[in-house]
Design an enzyme around this catalytic site. Structure first.
Site, PDB file in Angstrom:
ATOM      1  N   THR A  55      -1.029 -38.502  -5.619  1.00  0.00           N
ATOM      2  CA  THR A  55      -1.370 -37.072  -5.650  1.00  0.00           C
ATOM      3  C   THR A  55      -2.887 -36.834  -5.711  1.00  0.00           C
ATOM      4  O   THR A  55      -3.403 -36.017  -4.945  1.00  0.00           O
ATOM      5  CB  THR A  55      -0.659 -36.380  -6.819  1.00  0.00           C
ATOM      6  N   GLU A  94      -9.637 -31.529  -0.375  1.00  0.00           N
ATOM      7  CA  GLU A  94     -11.004 -31.087  -0.677  1.00  0.00           C
ATOM      8  C   GLU A  94     -11.952 -31.442   0.471  1.00  0.00           C
ATOM      9  O   GLU A  94     -12.783 -30.626   0.879  1.00  0.00           O
ATOM     10  CB  GLU A  94     -11.505 -31.717  -1.976  1.00  0.00           C
ATOM     11  N   HIS A 103       2.536 -31.432  -4.836  1.00  0.00           N
ATOM     12  CA  HIS A 103       2.833 -32.619  -4.039  1.00  0.00           C
ATOM     13  C   HIS A 103       4.342 -32.625  -3.867  1.00  0.00           C
ATOM     14  O   HIS A 103       5.083 -32.825  -4.826  1.00  0.00           O
ATOM     15  CB  HIS A 103       2.338 -33.870  -4.752  1.00  0.00           C
TER      16      HIS A 103
END
Length: 131
Positions: free
Chosen positions: A38, A46, A72
């Site tokens: 995750t 990002e 996730h």
């Protein structure tokens, strides 16, 4: 600098990643399965968000992650090709917000929102005495 002058909603980017062993849960926690971790998915989200806006940032300016709200949804094994998508949805003076998604084939494995703060690198380094 005001981000609203150069960054607009709808700006987007995509990245592809073939999951290596170093980005799995099992790499970090030996008794866990070798599936896409995750935190590594969030890192890719990002980076994709940065890719969406980096081309329009003036020299000396960058963005840094400031907000993460991500789910996730499914596991992906080593060797899976992950496609990550980020799109600007909101722009404030110094904060840019994105909707982010990750896919393994047609299966959505992650989604959420991410925020990035606009900073002047020279001022940042001076403030924190970073070389």
């Amino acid at each position: 600098m005001d981000a609203r002058e150069i960054i607009k909603p709808g700006m987007r980017a995509e990245r592809l990643l073939v999951v290596p062993p170093e980005r799995t849960v099992g790499h970090f926690v030996p008794h866990m399965p070798m599936v896409y971790a995750t935190p590594m998915m969030i890192l890719e989200m990002e980076m994709t968000s940065g890719d969406a806006i980096n081309p329009v940032l003036p020299p000396g300016w960058v963005t840094v992650g400031t907000e993460v709200n991500v789910r996730h949804l499914a596991a992906s094994p080593v060797g899976a090709t992950i496609r990550t998508v980020a799109e600007v949805i909101e722009v404030e003076r110094r904060v840019i917000r994105f909707v982010v998604e990750a896919y393994h084939g047609a299966t959505k494995i992650g989604d959420g929102r991410h925020g990035r703060g606009l900073i002047n690198v020279a001022q940042f380094k001076k403030r924190f005495a970073v070389p």
